[in-house]
Scaffold this motif. Structure first.
Motif, mmCIF file in Angstrom:
data_model
loop_
_atom_site.group_PDB
_atom_site.id
_atom_site.type_symbol
_atom_site.label_atom_id
_atom_site.label_comp_id
_atom_site.label_asym_id
_atom_site.label_seq_id
_atom_site.Cartn_x
_atom_site.Cartn_y
_atom_site.Cartn_z
ATOM 1 N N ASP A 296 0.847 -1.193 0.000
ATOM 2 C CA ASP A 296 0.000 0.000 0.000
ATOM 3 C C ASP A 296 0.883 1.243 0.000
ATOM 4 N N LEU A 297 0.422 2.299 -0.686
ATOM 5 C CA LEU A 297 1.184 3.545 -0.767
ATOM 6 C C LEU A 297 1.033 4.405 0.474
ATOM 7 N N ASN A 298 0.031 4.124 1.300
ATOM 8 C CA ASN A 298 -0.206 4.916 2.508
ATOM 9 C C ASN A 298 0.857 4.588 3.560
ATOM 10 N N PRO A 299 1.741 5.537 3.890
ATOM 11 C CA PRO A 299 2.812 5.241 4.849
ATOM 12 C C PRO A 299 2.294 4.903 6.242
ATOM 13 N N ASN A 300 1.077 5.340 6.585
ATOM 14 C CA ASN A 300 0.516 5.029 7.898
ATOM 15 C C ASN A 300 0.124 3.563 8.024
ATOM 16 N N LYS A 301 -0.021 2.888 6.888
ATOM 17 C CA LYS A 301 -0.360 1.462 6.916
ATOM 18 C C LYS A 301 0.882 0.575 6.855
ATOM 19 N N GLN A 302 1.923 1.068 6.228
ATOM 20 C CA GLN A 302 3.136 0.273 6.056
ATOM 21 C C GLN A 302 3.752 -0.076 7.421
ATOM 22 N N GLY A 303 4.164 -1.331 7.550
ATOM 23 C CA GLY A 303 4.725 -1.802 8.812
ATOM 24 C C GLY A 303 3.673 -2.300 9.786
ATOM 25 N N LYS A 304 2.417 -2.245 9.369
ATOM 26 C CA LYS A 304 1.324 -2.744 10.223
ATOM 27 C C LYS A 304 0.723 -3.999 9.605
ATOM 28 N N TYR A 305 -0.429 -4.431 10.146
ATOM 29 C CA TYR A 305 -0.984 -5.728 9.776
ATOM 30 C C TYR A 305 -2.465 -5.614 9.429
ATOM 31 N N VAL A 306 -2.872 -6.438 8.484
ATOM 32 C CA VAL A 306 -4.249 -6.419 8.002
ATOM 33 C C VAL A 306 -5.194 -6.954 9.082
ATOM 34 N N ALA A 307 -6.243 -6.195 9.364
ATOM 35 C CA ALA A 307 -7.228 -6.627 10.361
ATOM 36 C C ALA A 307 -7.825 -7.977 9.962
ATOM 37 N N GLY A 308 -7.867 -8.882 10.924
ATOM 38 C CA GLY A 308 -8.443 -10.202 10.684
ATOM 39 C C GLY A 308 -7.392 -11.225 10.334
ATOM 40 N N SER A 309 -6.856 -11.158 9.120
ATOM 41 C CA SER A 309 -5.906 -12.174 8.656
ATOM 42 C C SER A 309 -4.513 -11.983 9.237
ATOM 43 N N GLY A 310 -4.108 -10.736 9.443
ATOM 44 C CA GLY A 310 -2.790 -10.474 10.006
ATOM 45 C C GLY A 310 -1.667 -10.391 9.001
ATOM 46 N N HIS A 311 -1.963 -10.300 7.698
ATOM 47 C CA HIS A 311 -0.903 -10.149 6.697
ATOM 48 C C HIS A 311 -0.141 -8.843 6.915
ATOM 49 N N ALA A 312 1.150 -8.875 6.648
ATOM 50 C CA ALA A 312 1.979 -7.672 6.751
ATOM 51 C C ALA A 312 1.635 -6.710 5.620
ATOM 52 N N ILE A 313 1.697 -5.403 5.924
ATOM 53 C CA ILE A 313 1.485 -4.357 4.927
ATOM 54 C C ILE A 313 2.830 -3.683 4.672
ATOM 55 N N VAL A 314 3.224 -3.603 3.406
ATOM 56 C CA VAL A 314 4.579 -3.145 3.084
ATOM 57 C C VAL A 314 4.550 -2.039 2.031
#
Length: 353
Positions: A296-314
């Protein structure tokens, strides 16, 4: 979410998507607003994308240049942190008031030409003059949309020359294209052009125009606070919805097989950690076994995890170091932008739609 465990522990709700055969309104019959939490970790900002910025630019141009929103008093219902309203005020020489319970910024900006109310816009706001009322991507979150529209109409009061503009997702686009990952909990009320018109008529408005925008994914409606007859036309939507329902399970199984085949040969990522990507990840790979990450291009999401599944956001630049070979694109509107990002980074990945 800030950790994998937080992501896994997220509160969940059921989808029981239902269609009204009379008016074509699509809604979640199992919706419980008490399960929602629009807290600090809820981030639906799409403004990091140049493609989405182009969409916003088109709306601003439509309002200012074609609809004459210049030198007006503008009210935005559900203004978020006020970015869209600020552009209208600055570029159109307008003044504005934004209403949103979640607003957390200063009470006024631009030497007082903009002010904010951290509350809902309803019949108690008749003292706030409005030449133009704008509401973008709010009505789909409201379980009783006609009541919202009646509140907006009551707030406008006797100013029948005012114009009202709403933007909301188009459920016809979802149904026709079989986008199984575009039904999610926050969107409890979904419309076609016909059902949105019916809702506005029920709310005390005359519909002046409905157009499809953002590649057909959104509806943009212009209305006037003048009573008109209510017209119901839900037959086509009912047929679309029942046809979609017959094939939904097959669509889901086909995507699971596609992702499984890709994961067998290499690492797979999803492009887009917004609602579409989150829903796809939870539908296709709830245990994080097939999909490596979401980008995802949103820097506030990068380094966090997808709600529910827990996939990394990069960050997209991390895809190469993670060994990702295939990227599933969650929204075709971003195809060219994403390909250019990969090209500039010297990455050659297989992009799947």
């Amino acid at each position: 979410m800030r950790s994998y465990q937080q992501a896994q522990d997220i509160v969940r709700g059921d989808l029981e998507m239902t269609v009204c055969a009379d008016c074509g309104f699509v809604f979640n019959a199992a919706f419980d607003p008490g399960l929602l939490n629009y807290g600090d970790s809820y981030d639906n900002n799409q403004g990091c994308s140049s493609s989405f910025q182009s969409h916003l630019n088109a709306l601003i141009s439509l309002l200012i240049d074609k609809k004459g929103v210049r030198g007006k008093q503008v009210v935005e219902v559900g203004c978020g942190q006020g970015q869209f309203l600020q552009r209208l005020v600055q570029e159109g020489g307008n003044s504005g008031v934004g209403f949103d319970p979640s607003y957390a910024g200063p009470p006024s900006l631009l030497d007082g030409r903009m002010s904010f109310e951290s509350r809902y816009y309803d019949e108690s706001c008749t003292s706030v003059p409005a030449d133009v009322v704008i509401c973008r991507h709010v009505i789909e979150h409201v379980p009783d949309p006609v009541m919202l529209l009646k509140s907006v109409r009551a707030a406008i009061g006797e100013r029948t020359s005012a114009k009202v503009y709403f933007e909301t997702p188009c459920v016809e686009w979802i149904l026709r294209n079989g986008v199984i990952w575009d039904f999610f909990y926050e969107h409890c009320s979904l419309f076609t052009a016909a059902s949105l018109s019916s809702a506005f008529q029920m709310g005390g408005f005359r519909v002046d125009e409905v157009r499809h925008v953002f590649g057909g994914q959104y509806l943009w409606i212009e209305a006037s606070p003048v009573a008109s007859d209510v017209k119901l036309n839900g037959g086509e939507t009912y047929a679309l919805a029942t046809g979609y329902a017959e094939h939904e399970l097959t669509l889901l199984q086909d995507w699971k097989q596609r992702v499984l085949a890709l994961a067998t040969d290499g690492r797979v990522a999803l492009w887009g950690a917004g609602a579409k990507g989150v829903t796809f990840a939870n539908l296709i790979d709830p245990d994080c076994e097939l999909i490596d990450c979401l980008v995802d291009l949103n820097p506030n999401k990068q380094g966090k995890y997808v709600a529910g599944s827990g996939h990394a956001i990069v960050d997209p630049l991390q895809l190469k170091e993670r060994g990702v070979s295939d990227v599933v694109l969650m929204n075709p509107n971003y195809r060219d932008e994403n390909r250019e990002i990969l090209k500039q980074a010297g990455m050659s990945l297989n992009m799947i739609e």
